[in-house]
Design a protein around this motif. Sequence first.
Motif, PDB file in Angstrom:
ATOM      1  N   ALA A 147       0.950  -2.993  14.241  1.00  0.00           N
ATOM      2  CA  ALA A 147       0.890  -1.547  14.523  1.00  0.00           C
ATOM      3  C   ALA A 147       1.097  -0.669  13.294  1.00  0.00           C
ATOM      4  O   ALA A 147       0.400   0.338  13.122  1.00  0.00           O
ATOM      5  N   PRO A 148       2.045  -0.985  12.380  1.00  0.00           N
ATOM      6  CA  PRO A 148       2.251  -0.094  11.233  1.00  0.00           C
ATOM      7  C   PRO A 148       1.024   0.093  10.354  1.00  0.00           C
ATOM      8  O   PRO A 148       0.884   1.126   9.691  1.00  0.00           O
ATOM      9  N   ALA A 149       0.126  -0.900  10.303  1.00  0.00           N
ATOM     10  CA  ALA A 149      -1.088  -0.749   9.501  1.00  0.00           C
ATOM     11  C   ALA A 149      -1.961   0.365  10.083  1.00  0.00           C
ATOM     12  O   ALA A 149      -2.497   1.208   9.343  1.00  0.00           O
ATOM     13  N   TYR A 150      -2.099   0.392  11.395  1.00  0.00           N
ATOM     14  CA  TYR A 150      -2.861   1.478  12.031  1.00  0.00           C
ATOM     15  C   TYR A 150      -2.167   2.820  11.818  1.00  0.00           C
ATOM     16  O   TYR A 150      -2.819   3.852  11.615  1.00  0.00           O
ATOM     17  N   PHE A 151      -0.835   2.783  11.853  1.00  0.00           N
ATOM     18  CA  PHE A 151      -0.077   4.010  11.611  1.00  0.00           C
ATOM     19  C   PHE A 151      -0.389   4.562  10.226  1.00  0.00           C
ATOM     20  O   PHE A 151      -0.625   5.766  10.059  1.00  0.00           O
ATOM     21  N   GLN A 152      -0.411   3.674   9.204  1.00  0.00           N
ATOM     22  CA  GLN A 152      -0.693   4.144   7.848  1.00  0.00           C
ATOM     23  C   GLN A 152      -2.116   4.670   7.710  1.00  0.00           C
ATOM     24  O   GLN A 152      -2.365   5.640   6.974  1.00  0.00           O
ATOM     25  N   LEU A 153      -3.061   4.061   8.417  1.00  0.00           N
ATOM     26  CA  LEU A 153      -4.423   4.616   8.419  1.00  0.00           C
ATOM     27  C   LEU A 153      -4.423   6.008   9.046  1.00  0.00           C
ATOM     28  O   LEU A 153      -5.112   6.922   8.574  1.00  0.00           O
TER      29      LEU A 153
ATOM     30  N   ALA B  81       0.833  -1.213   0.000  1.00  0.00           N
ATOM     31  CA  ALA B  81       0.000   0.000   0.000  1.00  0.00           C
ATOM     32  C   ALA B  81       0.865   1.261   0.000  1.00  0.00           C
ATOM     33  O   ALA B  81       0.575   2.233  -0.711  1.00  0.00           O
ATOM     34  N   ILE B  82       1.939   1.241   0.778  1.00  0.00           N
ATOM     35  CA  ILE B  82       2.846   2.402   0.837  1.00  0.00           C
ATOM     36  C   ILE B  82       3.488   2.634  -0.524  1.00  0.00           C
ATOM     37  O   ILE B  82       3.593   3.775  -1.001  1.00  0.00           O
TER      38      ILE B  82
ATOM     39  N   ASP C 254      -4.204   2.760  -2.330  1.00  0.00           N
ATOM     40  CA  ASP C 254      -5.213   1.707  -2.172  1.00  0.00           C
ATOM     41  C   ASP C 254      -5.359   1.426  -0.686  1.00  0.00           C
ATOM     42  O   ASP C 254      -4.640   0.590  -0.116  1.00  0.00           O
ATOM     43  N   LEU C 255      -6.300   2.152  -0.054  1.00  0.00           N
ATOM     44  CA  LEU C 255      -6.482   2.025   1.396  1.00  0.00           C
ATOM     45  C   LEU C 255      -7.001   0.649   1.780  1.00  0.00           C
ATOM     46  O   LEU C 255      -6.803   0.192   2.908  1.00  0.00           O
ATOM     47  N   GLN C 256      -7.634  -0.057   0.806  1.00  0.00           N
ATOM     48  CA  GLN C 256      -8.187  -1.366   1.100  1.00  0.00           C
ATOM     49  C   GLN C 256      -7.098  -2.352   1.522  1.00  0.00           C
ATOM     50  O   GLN C 256      -7.318  -3.221   2.365  1.00  0.00           O
ATOM     51  N   LEU C 257      -5.912  -2.186   0.963  1.00  0.00           N
ATOM     52  CA  LEU C 257      -4.804  -3.076   1.332  1.00  0.00           C
ATOM     53  C   LEU C 257      -4.475  -2.946   2.813  1.00  0.00           C
ATOM     54  O   LEU C 257      -4.155  -3.944   3.476  1.00  0.00           O
ATOM     55  N   VAL C 258      -4.544  -1.717   3.355  1.00  0.00           N
ATOM     56  CA  VAL C 258      -4.241  -1.514   4.769  1.00  0.00           C
ATOM     57  C   VAL C 258      -5.313  -2.163   5.630  1.00  0.00           C
ATOM     58  O   VAL C 258      -5.009  -2.781   6.658  1.00  0.00           O
ATOM     59  N   HIS C 259      -6.570  -2.010   5.216  1.00  0.00           N
ATOM     60  CA  HIS C 259      -7.643  -2.673   5.961  1.00  0.00           C
ATOM     61  C   HIS C 259      -7.471  -4.200   5.916  1.00  0.00           C
ATOM     62  O   HIS C 259      -7.718  -4.895   6.920  1.00  0.00           O
ATOM     63  N   GLU C 260      -7.043  -4.748   4.761  1.00  0.00           N
ATOM     64  CA  GLU C 260      -6.802  -6.185   4.662  1.00  0.00           C
ATOM     65  C   GLU C 260      -5.657  -6.593   5.581  1.00  0.00           C
ATOM     66  O   GLU C 260      -5.663  -7.689   6.146  1.00  0.00           O
TER      67      GLU C 260
END
Length: 859
Positions: free
Chosen positions: A180-186, A155-156, A165-171
């Motif tokens: 934790a990094p997924a929440y950081f990217q959100l 996603a980055i 593609d924000l959906q990748l972070v939600h996945e």
Amino acid sequence: QKELTQEDAEHLRESADSKGYGDSSKGPKSPRMESLDSKVQQLTRRADFFASRARYAEALPLVDQALHLEPNRADLHLGRGQCLMHLEKFDAALASYEAALRLDAQCIAAQRSKALLLAKQQHWPDAIISLREALILESSMELRFELARCLTEHAIKLKAAGHADLQLVHEAIQACDSYAPAYFQLGVYYSEVHDCTKAKEMYRKAVQLHPGYLEALNNLGVACRELGEWEHAIEAYAMALKVNPNCSKTRENMAISMLQLGCRHLQCKELKEAGKVLKQGLTFNSRNPDIYFNLGVLYAEREKYDRAKVNYELALHFDSRNVNAHNNLGVIHRRLGNVEAAMKCFESALEVDSKMNLANKNLGAIYGSMGRMADAIRLTKIAIESNRQDAEAYNNLALLLRDQCDVDACLENLDICISLEPESRHAGSNRLMTLNYQSERSAEEVFEAHRSWGSGIECRVNQVFSWDAPRAHTGIRVGYISPDFYSHSVSYFIHAALQYHDPAFVDVTCYSDVLLEDDKTRQFKGMVPKWRTVIGRTDDEVAKLIHDDGIDILVDLTGHTGNNRLGVFARKPAPVCITWIGYPHTTGLTRMDYRISDEHADPKDAPGLTTERIIYLPECFLCYTPPETAPAVVLRPAQESYGCITFGCFNNLTKVSSLTIRLWSKLLREVPDSRLFVKSKALACPKVQEKMKAAFAAHGIETSRLDLTGLQPQTGSHLQMYSFIDVALDTAPYAGTTTTCEALYMGVPVVTLKGRGIHAQNVGASLLSAVQLEDLVTDTEEDFVKQAAACARNLPRLAALRAGLRTRMMRSVLCDGPRHVARLERLYANVMSDSAARSKSSMLSNLQEQPFALAAEVQ
């Protein structure tokens, strides 16, 4: 072949048993197969031995030999791939893992290794596919974590390429909700779309999962700052600094948060808290110019101008283009009396931003005080262009126009100011003051404007003090309130009241609104028992202070002149309120009980219109204390020294009305060889001089007969210039006061024109009568011209006045301080008695009416 020790051989056996090499076939084997298996097993044991010691280059040939013997064993392809991966031959390693999977699609280790290798190579899409396939075979936390990482990193990468593609972070969060990094990217995404509340939530979740997550802590602080939650931002940065106390970005952010929290305290007038936070902010970034700037604001609010100055200078040291620091430093220099330094600061601000509203206004005000009227007006107009809603700029422009006699234009700009700020403390008074200069306006019209203003402010005032409680003290407590307790015109007339008051009879308190104190201020402080500095306090605060001091008589010395405190009087903080000295008309307040005058300024048969009750002092309502630095009188009349009669006037140029110009022009025509010498601040400007010459030319006066000049820097040099004139001419309908006394003290007679029912025009009559020069008080324009011409032509009289007028003046009631103050304090006693009697009468009346009020209330 290398010789193996017994210990190495034993280790090889254990490794082979644990790895399961040679177990690819089951059941009985032929001798040939057993021999082959034995050889492969021996090779794999030795390969695993070398691999266990990270000697992969030595292990790889052994695995290749084993594969040559048994090419269809998935476990050997897996082992080969692992050796190649450690040797960073990633493509070959990937081919080995894929070969293993072709032989055994259920080989979990091969699928995992392939996925991890793809992730190591940052082939995110392939790694994600491989990890998902591996998770079908084995749902381990390690694989879910790695899948979340790959989805987040993919996603980055897509976002950096402009394909977010924000959906990748939600996945990623679905794959591993503890990553934790997924929440950081959100959080980063929500920050970028300015949804700081959700951003803060995501960063906080990231920190909960990973307490030492430095980037998340920093961004959490930023989100809290954007939400105005400065304390929470500071908490986040404090946690980040525990992780890395040397992170410059975190320290800078901590300083900014403390700056913003300090600013909030400043706005709420919580000065102590603001100072504490701002100083703490400097410990994190000692080079932040905005912290120094706001410390300057803090110290200026606390009137610690030297400290304010230092902090503004530090702000400029770290940011030389900080226009607000340049401007505020200029304000401090001006308050400290350094006008030259103030000008440089305002000019520096305008070099950075030529349209800066404040700097243009402030430099314009300085130029105006110097008589540079054209420059002052130009700068003030630029300030208005930069902000057409700036009421103060219109007020400033109005006063500049008034100073150069553009009274109509002055009133137009004051009307704009009032429309923008109807409750402006200054504009309403400035408008009323200006009306006094217009000879075309009727006395009734001017009075009505004052009365209307007074009614308006009294309606707006919420708190009016009551005085039902009896006085517990003896004597009379008198309070004088003024912004002019310094070397100002008013100071020459209040001096005697402060110096000669009877402490056994009158207890004096001065309420000083002086912005810049001087030697005169300090002299006054030593004359009275109580001195209260009220600069910067609100009218409500000052009124409460006066009420709490138990003042019996509060005396206004300002009227509608600059920086007055009539708003205090609208609150009625003392039982008796009196206006005196500072203003030649009514205040318009019904709560101002009295105005002190005399029978020359306000004849009883034709007093000025007023909302106050006029009370009279005998002979003269003023007492003049001459400056100690006054030069000696030049005994020779000016015409003897310069060969012609010279009339003169040193009044404010605004007083030179159309009536005055017409009157003086008649006189100049009556005395053809005479000259007119006019000195006033605005005449330092060539354009104003040209305008004044044109006004006299319209009445047939040649401009060569006019001598026009600006102000002199010192009182002594100003007074010395009276030696250049034979007869001083008063103005109408607003006569001189201080200038008349100065002329008389320098041995120069003054001719004045009375105005029926106009106090402002009759002050000259009061002053001249006090020194027995009643013949120079005239009733008509013709009489004015006749008396002025006769006086100017009477050389022996002029010489006698030069020689003796100062002595006569000092012996007259005009300069007899003790006698004047004794009369004044008897007047105070009378009004106190009158007030007490009226209060008692009012109480009796209220007692009689109370039952009817109660009956009405019951209904």
